[in-house]
Enzyme design. Structure first.
Site, mmCIF file in Angstrom:
data_model
loop_
_atom_site.group_PDB
_atom_site.id
_atom_site.type_symbol
_atom_site.label_atom_id
_atom_site.label_comp_id
_atom_site.label_asym_id
_atom_site.label_seq_id
_atom_site.Cartn_x
_atom_site.Cartn_y
_atom_site.Cartn_z
ATOM 1 N N TYR A 28 -4.358 0.099 1.196
ATOM 2 C CA TYR A 28 -4.475 1.312 -0.170
ATOM 3 C C TYR A 28 -3.759 2.250 -0.096
ATOM 4 C CZ TYR A 28 -8.908 -1.189 -0.691
ATOM 5 O OH TYR A 28 -10.428 -2.274 -1.514
ATOM 6 N N SER A 29 -3.091 2.484 -1.358
ATOM 7 C CA SER A 29 -1.988 3.477 -1.412
ATOM 8 C C SER A 29 -2.959 4.859 -1.163
ATOM 9 C CB SER A 29 -1.280 3.803 -3.088
ATOM 10 O OG SER A 29 -1.069 2.832 -3.178
ATOM 11 N N CYS A 209 3.997 1.192 -10.209
ATOM 12 C CA CYS A 209 2.466 1.001 -9.327
ATOM 13 C C CYS A 209 1.511 0.596 -9.839
ATOM 14 C CB CYS A 209 2.362 2.204 -8.477
ATOM 15 S SG CYS A 209 0.713 1.865 -7.059
ATOM 16 N N GLU A 249 5.366 -1.185 -5.936
ATOM 17 C CA GLU A 249 4.395 -2.093 -5.368
ATOM 18 C C GLU A 249 3.378 -2.187 -6.410
ATOM 19 O OE1 GLU A 249 4.249 -0.189 -1.412
ATOM 20 O OE2 GLU A 249 2.502 0.368 -2.386
ATOM 21 N N TYR A 251 -0.307 -4.687 -6.788
ATOM 22 C CA TYR A 251 -0.842 -5.620 -6.211
ATOM 23 C C TYR A 251 -2.439 -6.202 -7.441
ATOM 24 C CZ TYR A 251 -2.671 -0.700 -6.784
ATOM 25 O OH TYR A 251 -3.735 0.539 -7.589
#
Ligand code: FAD
Length: 251
Positions: A28-29, A209, A249, A251
């Site tokens: 988790y960022s 992101c 980044e 996901y």
């Protein structure tokens, strides 16, 4: 645990997976600065989307297929112990030169690392904030206004930034692009391509992101506008990556 803005935390959900082994960690960022939201350096904030599974045939939510770690985190109670590891990640760090312009493109929970950046650059009373002389541009995509994360904080950040922070919203189901279709982050990049390329040509760093699905549309739009402006996108893209100006980044 010491971390810096833009890193991620690895969370190990409790319990055993279907294969009989402990659950795998999930990343988790980190959404706070190194000082944490309480400014005592002892906390870390995450921005977690609770993963549900909706049966495509019945349209109903099936709780047996709910995401393990996101549901664990979203249901955690004060005082519970959470196993974590890290921090990890070097992709989403702020530029070392405090005069660098930054462009942040986020969808949904992709706002997390940028929240850390913006607190560091415009909110906390630290040397980092006083040293920062660049401009920041946040392009934030969500489906509906109600899905905007941290709206009040973003307003405060803009007030504190004295004109050095621009926030562009792409609220896809409520706003329209130039051709009358839904407005996505890539439409803003395309509509503002002159600003975008001029910033990149002057050394700005761009970050992306959020969900993986955001990148193909963005890359397609950038290639299209680059070609319209007689820019060879492949060369430009390779140059941006080689110069450390391109950070993704998803996901
Ligand atoms: P999982 O249990 O891993 O399940 C994944 C998906 O499959 C879920 O949607 C679940 O509903 C579905 N599913 C489960 N069982 C079935 C089945 N039998 N059939 C069909 N589907 C099924 N996420 C955030 O929310 N915020 C962040 O800031 C963030 N940062 C990230 C940073 C990085 C670098 C990376 C790599 C990922 C990040 N993620 C973030 C994603 C996060 O790591 C997890 O992948 C996410 O929370 C889902 O994990 P989960 O354990 O809840 O779901």
């Amino acid at each position: 645990m010491h971390y810096v803005e833009g890193q991620s935390l690895s969370v190990i959900p409790p319990g055993i997976a279907e294969n009989g082994k402990p659950h795998k960690p999930r990343l988790y960022s980190i959404a706070s600065t190194r000082y944490g939201d309480l400014l005592d350096g002892k906390t870390v904030s995450l921005c977690v989307r609770q993963a549900e599974y909706t049966d495509p045939e019945t349209g109903t939510v099936d709780p047996t297929k709910a995401g393990v770690c996101s549901n664990f985190l979203c249901n955690v109670q004060k005082g519970d112990t959470v196993s974590v590891a890290g921090p990890v990640g070097k992709t989403m760090l702020l530029p070392e030169d405090p005069s660098t312009d930054i462009i942040m493109v986020a969808t949904g929970t992709g706002i997390a690392p940028f929240r850390g950046f913006l607190h560091r650059l415009f909110m906390e009373n630290t040397v980092a904030r006083h040293m920062y002389t660049g401009n920041a541009w946040l392009i934030l995509g969500v489906p509906v206004t109600g899905g905007l994360l941290y709206p009040q904080e973003l307003e405060l950040m803009q007030e504190n930034a004295n004109g050095n922070l621009e926030v562009s919203f792409a609220i896809s189901r409520e706003m329209k692009n130039a051709s009358g279709g839904k407005l996505y982050v890539q439409d803003i990049l395309a509509e503002r391509s002159a600003d975008l390329f001029s910033k990149l040509d002057s050394g700005a760093v761009i970050y992306f992101c959020g969900l993986k699905g955001m990148m193909p549309g963005i890359l397609e739009a950038l290639e299209r506008v680059a070609t319209q402006n007689d820019v060879d996108w492949e060369t430009k893209f390779n140059e941006l990556k080689a110069n450390g100006q391109w950070h993704v980044e998803v996901y």
